[in-house]
Motif scaffolding. Sequence first.
Motif, PDB file in Angstrom:
ATOM      1  N   LEU A 127       0.858  -1.190   0.000  1.00 20.50           N
ATOM      2  CA  LEU A 127       0.000   0.000   0.000  1.00 20.50           C
ATOM      3  C   LEU A 127       0.893   1.238   0.000  1.00 20.50           C
ATOM      4  N   GLY A 128       0.943   1.917  -1.127  1.00 19.07           N
ATOM      5  CA  GLY A 128       1.890   3.023  -1.265  1.00 19.07           C
ATOM      6  C   GLY A 128       1.309   4.394  -1.072  1.00 19.07           C
ATOM      7  N   GLY A 129       0.108   4.625  -1.569  1.00 25.40           N
ATOM      8  CA  GLY A 129      -0.415   5.974  -1.457  1.00 25.40           C
ATOM      9  C   GLY A 129      -1.823   6.099  -2.012  1.00 25.40           C
ATOM     10  N   PHE A 130      -2.331   7.331  -1.901  1.00 20.43           N
ATOM     11  CA  PHE A 130      -3.706   7.617  -2.302  1.00 20.43           C
ATOM     12  C   PHE A 130      -3.792   8.875  -3.157  1.00 20.43           C
ATOM     13  N   HIS A 131      -4.722   8.819  -4.079  1.00 20.28           N
ATOM     14  CA  HIS A 131      -5.208  10.030  -4.737  1.00 20.28           C
ATOM     15  C   HIS A 131      -6.653  10.190  -4.303  1.00 20.28           C
ATOM     16  N   PHE A 132      -6.912  11.218  -3.540  1.00 15.93           N
ATOM     17  CA  PHE A 132      -8.269  11.422  -3.029  1.00 15.93           C
ATOM     18  C   PHE A 132      -9.110  12.255  -3.993  1.00 15.93           C
ATOM     19  N   ASN A 133     -10.350  11.859  -4.105  1.00 21.48           N
ATOM     20  CA  ASN A 133     -11.372  12.594  -4.848  1.00 21.48           C
ATOM     21  C   ASN A 133     -12.682  11.845  -4.593  1.00 21.48           C
ATOM     22  N   ASP A 134     -13.760  12.298  -5.199  1.00 28.38           N
ATOM     23  CA  ASP A 134     -15.009  11.566  -5.052  1.00 28.38           C
ATOM     24  C   ASP A 134     -15.650  11.416  -6.424  1.00 28.38           C
ATOM     25  N   SER A 135     -16.586  10.509  -6.530  1.00 24.86           N
ATOM     26  CA  SER A 135     -17.174  10.238  -7.842  1.00 24.86           C
ATOM     27  C   SER A 135     -18.492   9.512  -7.677  1.00 24.86           C
ATOM     28  N   LYS A 136     -19.338   9.691  -8.662  1.00 29.35           N
ATOM     29  CA  LYS A 136     -20.625   8.982  -8.684  1.00 29.35           C
ATOM     30  C   LYS A 136     -20.714   8.017  -9.852  1.00 29.35           C
ATOM     31  N   TYR A 137     -19.995   8.267 -10.929  1.00 28.59           N
ATOM     32  CA  TYR A 137     -20.164   7.469 -12.145  1.00 28.59           C
ATOM     33  C   TYR A 137     -18.844   6.831 -12.577  1.00 28.59           C
ATOM     34  N   GLY A 138     -17.875   7.638 -12.959  1.00 24.85           N
ATOM     35  CA  GLY A 138     -16.594   7.103 -13.403  1.00 24.85           C
ATOM     36  C   GLY A 138     -15.483   7.802 -12.639  1.00 24.85           C
ATOM     37  N   ASP A 139     -14.474   8.226 -13.353  1.00 24.47           N
ATOM     38  CA  ASP A 139     -13.390   8.965 -12.713  1.00 24.47           C
ATOM     39  C   ASP A 139     -13.774  10.444 -12.690  1.00 24.47           C
ATOM     40  N   ASP A 140     -14.814  10.750 -11.921  1.00 24.90           N
ATOM     41  CA  ASP A 140     -15.428  12.074 -11.985  1.00 24.90           C
ATOM     42  C   ASP A 140     -14.540  13.154 -11.380  1.00 24.90           C
ATOM     43  N   ASP A 141     -13.612  12.761 -10.531  1.00 23.52           N
ATOM     44  CA  ASP A 141     -12.646  13.698  -9.943  1.00 23.52           C
ATOM     45  C   ASP A 141     -13.295  14.850  -9.213  1.00 23.52           C
ATOM     46  N   LEU A 142     -14.381  14.568  -8.515  1.00 24.04           N
ATOM     47  CA  LEU A 142     -15.060  15.604  -7.731  1.00 24.04           C
ATOM     48  C   LEU A 142     -14.375  15.781  -6.382  1.00 24.04           C
ATOM     49  N   ASP A 143     -14.780  16.788  -5.664  1.00 20.15           N
ATOM     50  CA  ASP A 143     -14.178  17.111  -4.378  1.00 20.15           C
ATOM     51  C   ASP A 143     -14.340  15.952  -3.386  1.00 20.15           C
ATOM     52  N   ALA A 144     -13.254  15.644  -2.709  1.00 19.33           N
ATOM     53  CA  ALA A 144     -13.254  14.530  -1.752  1.00 19.33           C
ATOM     54  C   ALA A 144     -14.407  14.670  -0.756  1.00 19.33           C
ATOM     55  N   GLY A 145     -15.153  13.598  -0.572  1.00 18.07           N
ATOM     56  CA  GLY A 145     -16.217  13.578   0.417  1.00 18.07           C
ATOM     57  C   GLY A 145     -17.494  14.264  -0.003  1.00 18.07           C
ATOM     58  N   SER A 146     -17.556  14.765  -1.224  1.00 18.34           N
ATOM     59  CA  SER A 146     -18.744  15.527  -1.616  1.00 18.34           C
ATOM     60  C   SER A 146     -19.904  14.631  -2.061  1.00 18.34           C
ATOM     61  N   ILE A 147     -19.612  13.401  -2.438  1.00 16.01           N
ATOM     62  CA  ILE A 147     -20.651  12.500  -2.957  1.00 16.01           C
ATOM     63  C   ILE A 147     -20.940  11.368  -1.973  1.00 16.01           C
ATOM     64  N   ASP A 148     -19.919  10.772  -1.432  1.00 16.25           N
ATOM     65  CA  ASP A 148     -20.115   9.645  -0.513  1.00 16.25           C
ATOM     66  C   ASP A 148     -19.153   9.775   0.667  1.00 16.25           C
ATOM     67  N   PRO A 149     -19.482  10.654   1.597  1.00 12.25           N
ATOM     68  CA  PRO A 149     -18.544  10.889   2.704  1.00 12.25           C
ATOM     69  C   PRO A 149     -18.332   9.654   3.590  1.00 12.25           C
ATOM     70  N   PHE A 150     -19.306   8.762   3.642  1.00 11.33           N
ATOM     71  CA  PHE A 150     -19.137   7.578   4.487  1.00 11.33           C
ATOM     72  C   PHE A 150     -18.070   6.655   3.895  1.00 11.33           C
ATOM     73  N   ARG A 151     -18.004   6.575   2.581  1.00 10.46           N
ATOM     74  CA  ARG A 151     -16.963   5.768   1.939  1.00 10.46           C
ATOM     75  C   ARG A 151     -15.580   6.311   2.278  1.00 10.46           C
ATOM     76  N   LEU A 152     -15.432   7.632   2.255  1.00 13.15           N
ATOM     77  CA  LEU A 152     -14.145   8.228   2.609  1.00 13.15           C
ATOM     78  C   LEU A 152     -13.785   7.877   4.050  1.00 13.15           C
ATOM     79  N   PHE A 153     -14.775   7.948   4.915  1.00 13.61           N
ATOM     80  CA  PHE A 153     -14.559   7.563   6.316  1.00 13.61           C
ATOM     81  C   PHE A 153     -14.125   6.104   6.423  1.00 13.61           C
ATOM     82  N   LEU A 154     -14.744   5.233   5.666  1.00 14.59           N
ATOM     83  CA  LEU A 154     -14.408   3.808   5.763  1.00 14.59           C
ATOM     84  C   LEU A 154     -12.982   3.533   5.279  1.00 14.59           C
TER      85      LEU A 154
END
Lengths: 430, 430, 430, 430
Positions: free
Chosen positions: A280-307
């Motif tokens: 496990l080397g690293g992360f690129h954070f963002n959020d998405s609803k469909y594909g690689d939407d590159d939306l703001d982290a936590g804006s679509i599914d904040p519970f997933r980010l928490f998990l």
Amino acid sequence: MTSLPIDPDLIAAHNAARTRTLAEDYDALGHRLARRGVDIATVTAQVAAFTVAVPSWGVGTGGTRFARFPGLGEPRGIAEKLDDCAVIQQLGRATPTVSLHIPWDAAPPGELRAQAEALGLGFDAMNSNTFQDHPGDLDHPLSYKFGSLSHVDPAVRAQAVAHNVACIRLGEALGSKALTVWIGDGANFPGQSHMGRAFERYLASMQEIYAALPEGWRLFSEHKMYEPAFYATVVQDWGTSLLTAQALGPKAACLVDLGHHAPNVNIEMIVSRLAHAGKLGGFHFNDSKYGDDDLDAGSIDPFRLFLVFNELVDLGESGDAPTYMIDQSHNVTDPIESLIRSADEIRRAYAQALLVDRAALGGYQEDNDALMASETLKAAFRTDVGSILARARMDAGGAIDPIAAYRESGYRAKVAAERPAVRGGGGGIV
Amino acid sequence: MTSLPIDPDLIAAHNAARTRTLAEDYDALGHRLARRGVDIATVTAQVAAFTVAVPSWGVGTGGTRFARFPGLGEPRGIAEKLDDCAVIQQLGRATPTVSLHIPWDAAPPGELRAQAEALGLGFDAMNSNTFQDHPGDLDHPLSYKFGSLSHVDPAVRAQAVAHNVACIRLGEALGSKALTVWIGDGANFPGQSHMGRAFERYLASMQEIYAALPEGWRLFSEHKMYEPAFYATVVQDWGTSLLTAQALGPKAACLVDLGHHAPNVNIEMIVSRLAHAGKLGGFHFNDSKYGDDDLDAGSIDPFRLFLVFNELVDLGESGDAPTYMIDQSHNVTDPIESLIRSADEIRRAYAQALLVDRAALGGYQEDNDALMASETLKAAFRTDVGSILARARMDAGGAIDPIAAYRESGYRAKVAAERPAVRGGGGGIV
Amino acid sequence: MTSLPIDPDLIAAHNAARTRTLAEDYDALGHRLARRGVDIATVTAQVAAFTVAVPSWGVGTGGTRFARFPGLGEPRGIAEKLDDCAVIQQLGRATPTVSLHIPWDAAPPGELRAQAEALGLGFDAMNSNTFQDHPGDLDHPLSYKFGSLSHVDPAVRAQAVAHNVACIRLGEALGSKALTVWIGDGANFPGQSHMGRAFERYLASMQEIYAALPEGWRLFSEHKMYEPAFYATVVQDWGTSLLTAQALGPKAACLVDLGHHAPNVNIEMIVSRLAHAGKLGGFHFNDSKYGDDDLDAGSIDPFRLFLVFNELVDLGESGDAPTYMIDQSHNVTDPIESLIRSADEIRRAYAQALLVDRAALGGYQEDNDALMASETLKAAFRTDVGSILARARMDAGGAIDPIAAYRESGYRAKVAAERPAVRGGGGGIV
Amino acid sequence: MTSLPIDPDLIAAHNAARTRTLAEDYDALGHRLARRGVDIATVTAQVAAFTVAVPSWGVGTGGTRFARFPGLGEPRGIAEKLDDCAVIQQLGRATPTVSLHIPWDAAPPGELRAQAEALGLGFDAMNSNTFQDHPGDLDHPLSYKFGSLSHVDPAVRAQAVAHNVACIRLGEALGSKALTVWIGDGANFPGQSHMGRAFERYLASMQEIYAALPEGWRLFSEHKMYEPAFYATVVQDWGTSLLTAQALGPKAACLVDLGHHAPNVNIEMIVSRLAHAGKLGGFHFNDSKYGDDDLDAGSIDPFRLFLVFNELVDLGESGDAPTYMIDQSHNVTDPIESLIRSADEIRRAYAQALLVDRAALGGYQEDNDALMASETLKAAFRTDVGSILARARMDAGGAIDPIAAYRESGYRAKVAAERPAVRGGGGGIV
């Protein structure tokens, strides 16, 4: 001495008007946490120590293949991008490093380093770019239209390898410690590419890059399911990324971008599996609803980010800590604002994960008490940790409400006056 | 001497009425293939040599969690299941082996072996079952409600391990050479299970099973994204299955069920990657549109099935050949008919893959001629190889049109008269 | 006079031990909300007035097609199911009505009504069942294997219509005001069913049922993408459900089950569109990660649940309010506990949606201030409204911590002693 | 008199070398079809009568948001695009009309018409563009960054309406009969846009456009799930498109782009439902594996394309026939080649659908014989109709193997010499 872009007096005044309310909320939360046996000061210190890199390209307005609609005051080069990154760090105090993208950000390392130091910034992982052609760039005479590190033509592969090595060399001069490799190589049609041989060529190229790594560096392979290739992508999922990191050696690890997976995939489980494999080397954070939407982290599914952070906190500090970076495309917001709040959301998820009662959780897991285990996570997630985030920010010299302070500062209007306006037409990225 | 379920005279009469038309089509196709430099007799021989196992449970009517609607003449036990499997093989000549599911098919090995031999059948990979409770079974006093090989309770893990070892022992007595392990272990809620520890427990259990493998046996780990667990599944994808096979050793490999993936996933690429890793162990064939729909192979996306075989033919016979099995749920068709045609569809995809002009394809790939590479695959796929399949079947003693011959035989009505009718109510599988 | 299943003294003692802490939290939250101009008492009253129906079948342990693992003290019939529902309502005070499933819950209406009244319960929408056969039921001699309301055989359609009309008649006697129709009709293979004609037959059957609706009743059509049909489902999405409700008339509307959609679909937008069309009839609440997982509401994606309620609150009380029901499958938890907390999660989402600053939100929308609009919703979602929920519950006679109170009550052990244990084997639903 | 771009002698020579083989294959197929009671000449005539429009923008190389890699001889404007379209039609004889995109293709209508006539081309549906800004275009002073027909600002809506009306006016002058409206309007974040009001504004704008339709025109609304908007799209699915067409009136209908749906969605069923509603207006053909990949029709899932045509043939010619257009992005192939073969694939699916034995199919459907119904469709799909397509092409003056003939013609090299080379950098579309 530093010359930060926002007037410290403005921040001080901003905070002064909010200190009492913050103290009220912080104390009330501290009281509640104490009832659970949690010391709010300890959590606040952990949050303050958690940082995430911002991508240099993130401060420009992004776009889609259909269009790009630039905002006002778009940065025209890496110098102005660093200025914008400094605003994010000055107000938010969660993003002390910048991740560069080469050749977009190519510049004399001495200048880059000097400016960054003056702004209180450092450099995170380097990013190479072999998914675009670079017309006019003498180091890139050959086209990447049909691939780069996995191209059938050895000359194109050699060009792509050389570019990655050059990124390492520049990174060395800047104090970076890692190279992230993401390629767009793949195929749009069944048959276009031989899947097995393309992967073997990719591995051979990566081995050459790996051989060029200085001591103490890491090499991250980043997978993505699709786009720009629409039938098959050479490094399509974490399984292939794992095979790559295994083939390369101990300096190699996998980087997880939250938006690069098939629909419905459980990402936190991938985090757990990569950690099990020691890759496990690293992360690129963002959020998405469909594909690689590159939306703001936590804006679509904040519970997933928490998990995801729940796994990371659970894993603790065994071995090399992963690298954290934001990777987003800001198409309809002011990029500075989106990056400030995304860093804040990431810290929020981290803070909530710190609040999970792991002893209780472990007990429920042993008892197969699925409901109480689930509720234990939810209890942490439901906690409004905003006052912890604000306090950590304020204590570090940032703003209690960084978006509001940014708007008060007039920074965007100021740079809009200095930087020429661009009117968007066709699509694309910065 | 054998006592096959369908009267050979019926097959002979069936074929006699179709021989001329078949010859016409076969010759016309042979003529076309000869123009491309392909010898139809060679392809026919390769097709005739290709076989796929049928699952014993596949001859019963399947169901969903909502309902099961049994057909007439449902087999009541393994003996009747073997009879039905013999019909499939006698008419289709593509399925000489049966894969057993234990404890559903538990019986004295001598009896099983004798019946199978009389019917001209052999035994393929064994399948254990720790995703259900087995009330009344003395070997299973403990419940698998919360897992089996990864259960938090060592006693449950030991029970599940012992069951798998018993499956190996039974398989030894039957001449089987492999054990396929699929578990339903996982969690329905975030927090219910510790993802890392559950995987470690699973690996430890698998190591115990692996240690019990006889010489010449293989152990297949089968991944599945979800169902019956709806939040996280311990062996959720090929990456985790790969980690498992790597941890176990050379006798372990991964089994790919076509319906066990996330939406949009490129399965032929997984085949290629597992082959690269030396861990491609076998297949469960079926088709699906939504989840693990377990529909008849090739009925929903025949081109995808072809692309999987395109990889397999391309890989050739390097190393251990993978094991091929059908794994479907026949909810609305006569299971015997579905299995006959599914085996036929699998052979069809194999035959089409044999027709790919690999020299031309390789050239187009070298030239980045995506369009002609794509067309080269399509040309093979578009070839109607039905007469090759029929010829291979007829030459081996089967029926030119096996579904029609089956209906002519009256087999279903005959067994319906012998086997009591069942009326379905609640959901479930056989 | 009523005879509620949980001793009121136990609830009183439970609450007494928690009243002070609750008051602390409630007051602190009230103080924070007052700063935003929100009166916590008003919100608490709105929450107290919000209720959601529980499904009678939800109190039994659910399963998958692979297995069902019953818990202790499974209810054996509708009388015991009503007892369990009464526990949920007594402790949680959010679920005063029960939704029956016929013929599972068929019983003399007088008895049902008397028991419900004694338990303080009423009856919500009726549910028919034509997705299973009902062996031994004289009203269902024909099989639904190949469909019900859209079956090619008019006799099967007539049987299914008659069953739905019987559900209405029973519902009338019970005080229900609506019928929800969900059918499993569809096809597993391309070609199996003529899609256009199947829909026409479905509409004709629904028109017959519609004609039997009493004054003041509503008819809900419920769509589902797949399962039990795996290629094509007659009422597969909201578009088809809309066409149905339009064809039927003003008493007909659409019911949205949160788990019945394609991956990635934006459900809150469907809510908005159905409301625009005047056809938003009701909800089946649950949560899911993959398919129709039927997990506890809010356990997987709580922000999505909030966004649905954000639309509902925004729509306000124009026209007929939709009907709210929980529809879940509790495979690994005590169903009573899952239903208590699911109702709580639904109220939580409602409470958070009430806290959205709609004037500010509207302003940001007018200004295309995407970031602040997004943050406005997040601010409401981040608010920990637990003390509001607890206060509303306590004031209505329920328990501050209803799960804890349930465990303290020993109810499950008591009914386990009275109701015979069942050991699960094959799959299915209750 | 016409001046077609490819020398007719080249086509004649090309065909002469292939006529005998084609006759062989055509006769063999004719013989086989005659056995099934099908007259190959009739099918060939139906195929010859089937045409599909090509999009003017399709002859340029497409790209993604990451990059665009132009090919040689990219057309620089509508005149050169029409030349390229003429090549496609001359060789393939399936694409006699071109669909224009405004303002990309804006030009004096007289010139457009004259050139098209000289090339033997006509004009299909017009396409407006309000998903990009048009810097320097006096008709578009306002930005579409935050929407167009649904924008909160009435001035932007008025600009977008006026642009659509201008497209109609231009189309009138060109002999077009329809306007296709696809907008990118939507939101990237929850809260950014009020979903209900945005839809109402969209409807109001569409009503203004509808009012400007000449007699005999049709207005198509095209839905798309996501991209460029990544949280919510105003016209996200066929349900919303249906509501739109219903609100507008009889000249309005829905257009189905095969790549604009959620994963796993059954598109042929949407075709059936829209036909039921009397609102099936047209198609945009392409293929996809992940999102709106815009790959060549039939290259990824040819059976799905067949199933769509199976519905269309079944629907027959009742009412207005839908409009057929290709809409693809050719990123790695010569666009002319991709369009030639895509038109061929579309005709192939149509030809196979014509071969479905509908009487037999109907009988199996009545008998609930799912297996034989499925096999009936597969039998038609498996038929290699290549010789029918080639014959129809040749008889109309096209090439037997149009891709080969195109390569023989040297057209690409010729235009590459005339049209300046472009080297790609950033992403985007033509």
